[in-house]
Motif scaffolding. Structure first.
Motif, PDB file in Angstrom:
ATOM      1  N   THR A 149       0.903  -1.077  -0.138  1.00  0.00           N
ATOM      2  CA  THR A 149       0.148  -0.039   0.064  1.00  0.00           C
ATOM      3  C   THR A 149       0.872   1.193  -0.004  1.00  0.00           C
ATOM      4  N   GLN A 150       1.894   1.071   0.948  1.00  0.00           N
ATOM      5  CA  GLN A 150       2.636   2.524   0.731  1.00  0.00           C
ATOM      6  C   GLN A 150       3.503   2.355  -0.297  1.00  0.00           C
ATOM      7  N   HIS A 151       4.160   1.539  -0.885  1.00  0.00           N
ATOM      8  CA  HIS A 151       5.089   1.524  -2.129  1.00  0.00           C
ATOM      9  C   HIS A 151       4.721   0.690  -3.214  1.00  0.00           C
ATOM     10  N   LYS A 152       4.034   1.377  -4.153  1.00  0.00           N
ATOM     11  CA  LYS A 152       3.451   0.647  -5.327  1.00  0.00           C
ATOM     12  C   LYS A 152       4.462   0.046  -6.346  1.00  0.00           C
ATOM     13  N   GLY A 172      -3.412  -1.081  -8.605  1.00  0.00           N
ATOM     14  CA  GLY A 172      -2.219  -1.153  -9.138  1.00  0.00           C
ATOM     15  C   GLY A 172      -1.105  -2.136  -8.928  1.00  0.00           C
ATOM     16  N   VAL A 173      -1.595  -3.014  -8.192  1.00  0.00           N
ATOM     17  CA  VAL A 173      -0.649  -4.160  -7.425  1.00  0.00           C
ATOM     18  C   VAL A 173      -0.915  -5.352  -8.036  1.00  0.00           C
ATOM     19  N   PRO A 174       0.069  -6.051  -9.091  1.00  0.00           N
ATOM     20  CA  PRO A 174      -0.464  -7.328  -9.536  1.00  0.00           C
ATOM     21  C   PRO A 174       0.143  -8.282  -8.596  1.00  0.00           C
ATOM     22  N   ILE A 175      -0.407  -9.468  -8.857  1.00  0.00           N
ATOM     23  CA  ILE A 175      -0.370 -10.632  -8.046  1.00  0.00           C
ATOM     24  C   ILE A 175       0.461 -11.603  -8.903  1.00  0.00           C
ATOM     25  N   MET A 176       1.475 -12.330  -8.359  1.00  0.00           N
ATOM     26  CA  MET A 176       2.169 -13.592  -8.927  1.00  0.00           C
ATOM     27  C   MET A 176       1.712 -14.721  -8.298  1.00  0.00           C
ATOM     28  N   TYR A 177       1.225 -15.863  -9.032  1.00  0.00           N
ATOM     29  CA  TYR A 177       1.023 -16.882  -8.115  1.00  0.00           C
ATOM     30  C   TYR A 177       1.385 -18.063  -8.996  1.00  0.00           C
ATOM     31  N   ILE A 178       1.508 -19.461  -8.409  1.00  0.00           N
ATOM     32  CA  ILE A 178       1.666 -20.574  -9.090  1.00  0.00           C
ATOM     33  C   ILE A 178       0.571 -21.452  -9.410  1.00  0.00           C
ATOM     34  N   THR A 186      -1.099 -11.972 -12.358  1.00  0.00           N
ATOM     35  CA  THR A 186      -2.723 -11.580 -12.691  1.00  0.00           C
ATOM     36  C   THR A 186      -2.670 -10.110 -12.475  1.00  0.00           C
ATOM     37  N   SER A 187      -3.431  -9.664 -13.119  1.00  0.00           N
ATOM     38  CA  SER A 187      -4.005  -7.988 -12.968  1.00  0.00           C
ATOM     39  C   SER A 187      -5.257  -7.873 -13.780  1.00  0.00           C
ATOM     40  N   ASP A 188      -5.548  -6.378 -13.921  1.00  0.00           N
ATOM     41  CA  ASP A 188      -6.704  -6.292 -14.561  1.00  0.00           C
ATOM     42  C   ASP A 188      -6.437  -6.410 -16.212  1.00  0.00           C
ATOM     43  N   TYR A 189      -5.449  -6.180 -16.553  1.00  0.00           N
ATOM     44  CA  TYR A 189      -5.021  -6.301 -17.873  1.00  0.00           C
ATOM     45  C   TYR A 189      -4.146  -7.514 -18.156  1.00  0.00           C
ATOM     46  N   GLN A 190      -4.624  -8.585 -18.719  1.00  0.00           N
ATOM     47  CA  GLN A 190      -3.866  -9.866 -18.974  1.00  0.00           C
ATOM     48  C   GLN A 190      -3.701 -10.394 -20.438  1.00  0.00           C
TER      49      GLN A 190
END
Length: 200
Positions: A149-152, A172-178, A186-190
């Motif tokens: 949240t503090q650092h994007k 604005g924070v992408p998530i990486m998963y296995i 993953t994010s809104d634009y894929q």
């Protein structure tokens, strides 16, 4: 036989109201005057500050080399899937990746004991950047959410559903998963490139 007086439970002594006439004027509470609200007056509302790094939902601070915050579960699942973390991150993003690990995540792995000693050895890899924590407690999820949240400028790597749900609420924070034995982002634009979900 006389009746004994029993003390009532949780009984309080009666107190004189501060507005009572028996109290001196200087000690007496003043009657508050109710102000009528002016309908033409401008209403002020405090809104949380929107980060300047975001252009709508596009995060302008994300760019190579990518700094990826790693969660405990991500390390454990990468061991199960027999993935080299740094290499699989680079395969996913096609750029240099710097995995970052916070003190809280390291403490969480250490608490897991001897069963997860391989995960601890991976976390102590010199390629991992160590981020010190200044807050109290060692709950990793709160620490990661606060840092993101503090650092994007971070991508969060996790497999934990609850943490993913919390991170999705932060724009604005992408998530990486296995999944399917490979790292995905993953994010809104894929869009899919060579079997990996990527965001640029």
């Amino acid at each position: 036989m006389g009746k004994r007086k029993t003390k009532k439970f949780a009984s309080m002594k009666r107190m004189i109201s501060l507005k009572d006439q028996r109290i001196k004027e200087k000690d007496r509470a003043k009657v508050q005057e109710t102000k009528k609200k002016d309908p033409s007056e401008i209403k002020e509302k405090e809104v949380p500050k929107y980060p300047s790094c975001l252009f709508f939902q596009y995060n302008t601070q994300l760019g190579p080399p990518y700094h990826i915050l790693v969660d405990t579960n991500f390390i454990n699942f990468s061991i199960k899937a027999k993935l080299d973390i740094v290499q699989s991150m680079m395969d996913c993003l096609y750029a240099k990746c710097i995995p970052c690990i916070t003190d809280c995540v390291m403490a969480e792995i250490e608490k897991l004991g001897m069963k997860y000693r391989v995960a601890l050895r991976i976390a102590k890899d010199p390629r991992f950047e160590r981020l010190p924590c200044t807050h109290k407690g060692t709950y990793a999820d709160d620490c990661l959410v606060q840092r993101v949240t503090q650092h994007k400028c971070y991508i969060l790597a996790t497999v934990d559903r609850d943490l993913k749900r919390r991170i999705r609420k932060i724009p604005g924070v992408p998530i990486m998963y296995i999944s399917n034995h490979r790292s995905e982002l993953t994010s809104d634009y894929q869009w899919v490139i060579c079997g990996y979900r990527c965001v640029l």
